[in-house]
Design an enzyme around this catalytic site. Sequence first.
Site, PDB file in Angstrom:
ATOM      1  N   ASN A  67      66.940 -48.059  -6.333  1.00 45.67           N
ATOM      2  CA  ASN A  67      65.441 -47.671  -6.309  1.00 45.67           C
ATOM      3  C   ASN A  67      64.721 -49.116  -7.057  1.00 45.67           C
ATOM      4  OD1 ASN A  67      67.443 -47.046  -8.312  1.00 45.67           O
ATOM      5  ND2 ASN A  67      65.767 -46.646  -9.857  1.00 45.67           N
ATOM      6  N   GLY A  82      65.995 -35.157  -7.183  1.00 44.55           N
ATOM      7  CA  GLY A  82      67.029 -35.959  -6.973  1.00 44.55           C
ATOM      8  C   GLY A  82      68.007 -35.869  -8.201  1.00 44.55           C
ATOM      9  N   THR A 115      65.019 -18.350  -8.269  1.00 46.45           N
ATOM     10  CA  THR A 115      64.164 -17.819  -7.356  1.00 46.45           C
ATOM     11  C   THR A 115      63.365 -18.920  -6.662  1.00 46.45           C
ATOM     12  OG1 THR A 115      63.132 -16.038  -8.937  1.00 46.45           O
ATOM     13  CG2 THR A 115      61.799 -16.587  -6.983  1.00 46.45           C
ATOM     14  N   ALA A 167      61.586 -34.725  -2.881  1.00 50.03           N
ATOM     15  CA  ALA A 167      60.612 -34.849  -1.927  1.00 50.03           C
ATOM     16  C   ALA A 167      59.484 -35.757  -2.700  1.00 50.03           C
ATOM     17  CB  ALA A 167      59.914 -33.269  -1.972  1.00 50.03           C
ATOM     18  N   CYS A 196      62.043 -44.063 -15.288  1.00 56.49           N
ATOM     19  CA  CYS A 196      62.648 -43.195 -16.180  1.00 56.49           C
ATOM     20  C   CYS A 196      63.194 -43.953 -17.541  1.00 56.49           C
ATOM     21  CB  CYS A 196      63.680 -42.161 -15.736  1.00 56.49           C
ATOM     22  SG  CYS A 196      64.970 -43.135 -14.970  1.00 56.49           S
TER      23      CYS A 196
HETATM   24  C1  LIG Z   1      65.630 -11.681 -17.107  1.00 51.59           C
HETATM   25  C2  LIG Z   1      65.610 -12.592 -16.035  1.00 51.59           C
HETATM   26  N1  LIG Z   1      66.069 -14.036 -16.366  1.00 51.59           N
HETATM   27  C3  LIG Z   1      66.253 -15.015 -15.620  1.00 51.59           C
HETATM   28  C4  LIG Z   1      65.600 -14.957 -14.257  1.00 51.59           C
HETATM   29  C5  LIG Z   1      65.839 -16.266 -13.465  1.00 51.59           C
HETATM   30  O1  LIG Z   1      64.497 -16.679 -13.343  1.00 51.59           O
HETATM   31  P1  LIG Z   1      64.222 -17.979 -11.915  1.00 51.59           P
HETATM   32  O2  LIG Z   1      64.250 -17.127 -10.684  1.00 51.59           O
HETATM   33  O3  LIG Z   1      62.877 -18.313 -12.381  1.00 51.59           O
HETATM   34  O4  LIG Z   1      65.198 -18.792 -12.096  1.00 51.59           O
HETATM   35  C6  LIG Z   1      64.789 -13.777 -13.874  1.00 51.59           C
HETATM   36  C7  LIG Z   1      64.201 -13.558 -12.702  1.00 51.59           C
HETATM   37  O5  LIG Z   1      64.894 -13.951 -11.537  1.00 51.59           O
HETATM   38  C8  LIG Z   1      64.968 -12.602 -14.789  1.00 51.59           C
HETATM   39  O6  LIG Z   1      64.186 -11.614 -14.459  1.00 51.59           O
HETATM   40  C1  LIG Z   2      67.686 -43.600  -6.243  1.00 54.06           C
HETATM   41  C2  LIG Z   2      67.067 -42.291  -7.299  1.00 54.06           C
HETATM   42  N1  LIG Z   2      67.911 -41.401  -7.563  1.00 54.06           N
HETATM   43  C3  LIG Z   2      67.552 -40.217  -8.078  1.00 54.06           C
HETATM   44  C4  LIG Z   2      66.159 -40.412  -8.474  1.00 54.06           C
HETATM   45  C5  LIG Z   2      65.895 -38.813  -9.421  1.00 54.06           C
HETATM   46  O1  LIG Z   2      64.813 -38.245  -8.901  1.00 54.06           O
HETATM   47  P1  LIG Z   2      64.205 -37.056  -9.395  1.00 54.06           P
HETATM   48  O2  LIG Z   2      63.333 -37.635 -10.268  1.00 54.06           O
HETATM   49  O3  LIG Z   2      63.272 -36.318  -8.452  1.00 54.06           O
HETATM   50  O4  LIG Z   2      64.904 -36.093 -10.135  1.00 54.06           O
HETATM   51  C6  LIG Z   2      65.177 -41.246  -8.228  1.00 54.06           C
HETATM   52  C7  LIG Z   2      63.962 -41.261  -8.780  1.00 54.06           C
HETATM   53  O5  LIG Z   2      63.594 -41.002 -10.029  1.00 54.06           O
HETATM   54  C8  LIG Z   2      65.755 -42.369  -7.732  1.00 54.06           C
HETATM   55  O6  LIG Z   2      65.015 -43.447  -7.164  1.00 54.06           O
END
Ligand SMILES: Cc1ncc(COP(=O)(O)O)c(C=O)c1O
Ligand SMILES: Cc1ncc(COP(=O)(O)O)c(C=O)c1O
Lengths: 130, 130, 390, 390
Positions: free
Chosen positions: C151, C71, C237, C200, C325
């Site tokens: 919330n 969120g 990814t 989620a 939070c």
């Molecule tokens: C050197 C390098 N930097 C950054 C990333 C990005 O990481 P992620 O996919 O976990 O965001 C990758 C792989 O995708 C990577 O090989």
């Molecule tokens: C209304 C609302 N917006 C945003 C968030 C942030 O979501 P997340 O903690 O998954 O980043 C929350 C809960 O923490 C929420 O209740």
Amino acid sequence: MAETKTPYSEKVMDHFRNPRNVGVIENPSGVGKVGNPVCGDVMELFIKVEAGIITEARFRTFGCGAAIATSSMMTEMVKGKTLEEALEISNKAVAEALGGLPPVKMHCSVLAEEALQAAIEDYRKRSGTV
Amino acid sequence: MAETKTPYSEKVMDHFRNPRNVGVIENPSGVGKVGNPVCGDVMELFIKVEAGIITEARFRTFGCGAAIATSSMMTEMVKGKTLEEALEISNKAVAEALGGLPPVKMHCSVLAEEALQAAIEDYRKRSGTV
Amino acid sequence: MERVYLDYAATTPVHPEVIEAMIPFFREKFGNASSLYSFGQETRGALEEVRQRTADFIGAAPEEIIFTSGGSESNNMALKGIAWTARERGGRILVSAVEHHAVSEPAAFLKKQGFEMVRIPVDGQGVVDLDFIRREIDKKPLLVSVMHANNEIGVVQPVAEIGRLCREREVVFHTDAVQTVGHLPVSVRELNADLLSCSAHKLYGPKGIGFLYVRRGIRLSPLIHGGDQERRRRAGTENLPAIVGLGKALEIAGREMEAEGVRLTGYRDRLIDGLLKKVPDCRLNGDRDRRLPNNVNISFAYVEGESVLLNLDFEGIAVSTGSACTSSSLEASAVLLAIGVPAELAHGSIRITMGKWTTEAELDRILEALPRVVAKLRAMSPLYPGGKNG
Amino acid sequence: MERVYLDYAATTPVHPEVIEAMIPFFREKFGNASSLYSFGQETRGALEEVRQRTADFIGAAPEEIIFTSGGSESNNMALKGIAWTARERGGRILVSAVEHHAVSEPAAFLKKQGFEMVRIPVDGQGVVDLDFIRREIDKKPLLVSVMHANNEIGVVQPVAEIGRLCREREVVFHTDAVQTVGHLPVSVRELNADLLSCSAHKLYGPKGIGFLYVRRGIRLSPLIHGGDQERRRRAGTENLPAIVGLGKALEIAGREMEAEGVRLTGYRDRLIDGLLKKVPDCRLNGDRDRRLPNNVNISFAYVEGESVLLNLDFEGIAVSTGSACTSSSLEASAVLLAIGVPAELAHGSIRITMGKWTTEAELDRILEALPRVVAKLRAMSPLYPGGKNG
Ligand SMILES: Cc1ncc(COP(=O)(O)O)c(C=O)c1O
Ligand SMILES: Cc1ncc(COP(=O)(O)O)c(C=O)c1O
């Protein structure tokens, strides 16, 4: 309930759950009331002074876990102390006696220190020692 | 190997794995070579024309799965067609005949269309019909 | 003693079916969904299936769904993404006074970056001022952001109406639906939303995954630049296990949401009535009817919320003092202050939020414990007019 | 036929011990780590334990670790976070010519926002030009970003030396260590890094989690604003299952990394020697020795990489044509072009990356299949001088 886990030490939680010396003293030697409900904490400390020694201390506190626990610990610490000795009890000393406080809660221990200073000042005013 | 899964349709993969009409034609009626190795695809198309009809087509392609499959499909589609009919085969028609191509790969089908146009132009030049 | 969890608005346990759906994607189907070979393509298939299901769930098209890490990221992406595509700096951004920090803080950041921030006020029940929006909208702000449901106090905002106003004037409208997706019907068409955030873990899915709905045609600068994932709108990814978990959570919500809403509304009303009756000097925060089925938020005079929370925790009951939070914060809830709760009363507030595993017996537990705890704390409060001597 | 996975640099399967460690945090220990009550505090304990372990792993202090959703977020946070704390706009940012898109794209975005972007060139082996950095550093850039090891060609950069140059001139230095953490020893002290990015799914941890190391004293504007999590530097409910998974993955790496490095280096060298010997007209890309233990990157003249990849996939062997996230791109790898590989040759490149479950038998499989596939494709290539007739 041994499973309870809070950001506080066991000693803090002990003083929070079973606060020592809660209440008021009728005809106290001195009273200190500090804090502000708008900020979320208020402490009222009553002391009985006999021959320069604090013989009794009671408190009422509106506040978080740390505020209540430091209030309770403070009342324990001042008992039997001379006023001079009592004034040397810093907020840090109270926090240490409780096994520490989380950093964001250190300000609550200041409340207890200020309440004590206010109560002693009040006593001195009443008894004409200032 | 039925478990293989790619972004391509089964038909594309069939033509990619078993490309039809790979190779060169000795003494072709026309040759078209299009694309650029720097861009990652080059197609060379050889046709044999008899009485205005394409009787044989062969190719060689440097390129991705889509480039090879469209090359193969195109050689199948032009066989037996008149030059005029062949020129009406669009890149979309080739892609459709293959069961579609992923959007980012549509440009590869243009290669086959262009190679055919180039080969027919070459034939016409050689035979003096332009 | 069984623990009683009454903080479903903070986070929910993951549904067993969701865990089961995720497991194969950790080890067997682990391929990078952006890879061409079969290992990757089989996860890509799952990815696009969930995208379709997610889109269906809110009445959107699959290409309008961008998976994010939750969120907070979705909200940041919405606000900053719109701001940064704006050609002229200094555009106006309208944000309600009761937004989650994940909206109000990026708005504050954009203000520092030169954008103008306008706060939409709420009334005493926590409902935004539609007339204010109507007037402001003529000044053509870059973006209006009003959450679907709050919330802390559970108030459901007139989002469809706000969306309609924005659509008429071609103003971009974002709604933070983190508290409603999976709990109330959410249709981006009915809400006239251009952007909508979801997370989620508020609906029995895993933490660390959510989505941002972006209506076709809305231009948005990415928050996380890099690879070609999510049609170049969110690099990284693809987190397939979590995405599959989100998909399963939505599937379950689809079949259970309605009955759950009815059940929890009954619980909620019983809790509100019970507490208001049993505890003197307390008030319900937020509109009683325009309210999430699972939310109770009450202020108890003369006591401080954390003390109440800790005392309940000793008895194995988990509630919240506000949004999770900000539990380390020393200030009273901005949401409660915005609806006019005095600061000293705001400090004494407790949020109880129920969910799938909440039982009648648990209601009994808290209905017995809470009045007792409040009485105990009042007895030691210097503010309490009826305080007894120690 | 067993499938052969040789694309560990794209992503890795999650280690069974990691999955096992994560499971309890989905359902039993699901509490919000920012909540005061026991449900939350027990997860907070786990969170801080992993933070400590992570810090220890790279020689940092726990408060220097910020958990993020992965490598892309960490890189974006580093670059944008430094840029946005800079008072004066238009500062210079030095980025190597062989960075992952998750660095080069945010850098390109910042350029559009008014910052100056300077590309650090590399030599034919893929190693950055230290003299160039030495000269540029005197112009006091805001930030220098050079990756620890390259994801395509596996070249390990002289990061400690670059870090030392930066530290001497008080220039902030970021290194993307996504390909090295868990595979090579990484010490932020030895590397003189101010910022360092990591992603768990490259080291047998889950997708959707990573961290950014931020040296004490480095001011960084958050990328995701909101709640108080991660000391207000990264908002969002803490993704405990994934964080615990990252912790376990680091623990395993700590005990296995060294032996794995030796084993894979042997495999790598066998593969390089075998392919260079068996296939005419091919070249190894990137320095042969300054190289990740698991990386082989070879260009085959006259053929196109995707065709090779698909043919291997038919045989159940998964390799990559470059970085996974750009597999949908039509352009030759920017990294290969940067090290001087001609475009037509760059198109014919294959990356083979090995890992924990790679076996000798798998090496035999690819050593047999790859030369055969290349020969087949060359036979139908119009570029191949030795092409046979159909
Ligand atoms: C050197 C390098 N930097 C950054 C990333 C990005 O990481 P992620 O996919 O976990 O965001 C990758 C792989 O995708 C990577 O090989
Ligand atoms: C209304 C609302 N917006 C945003 C968030 C942030 O979501 P997340 O903690 O998954 O980043 C929350 C809960 O923490 C929420 O209740």
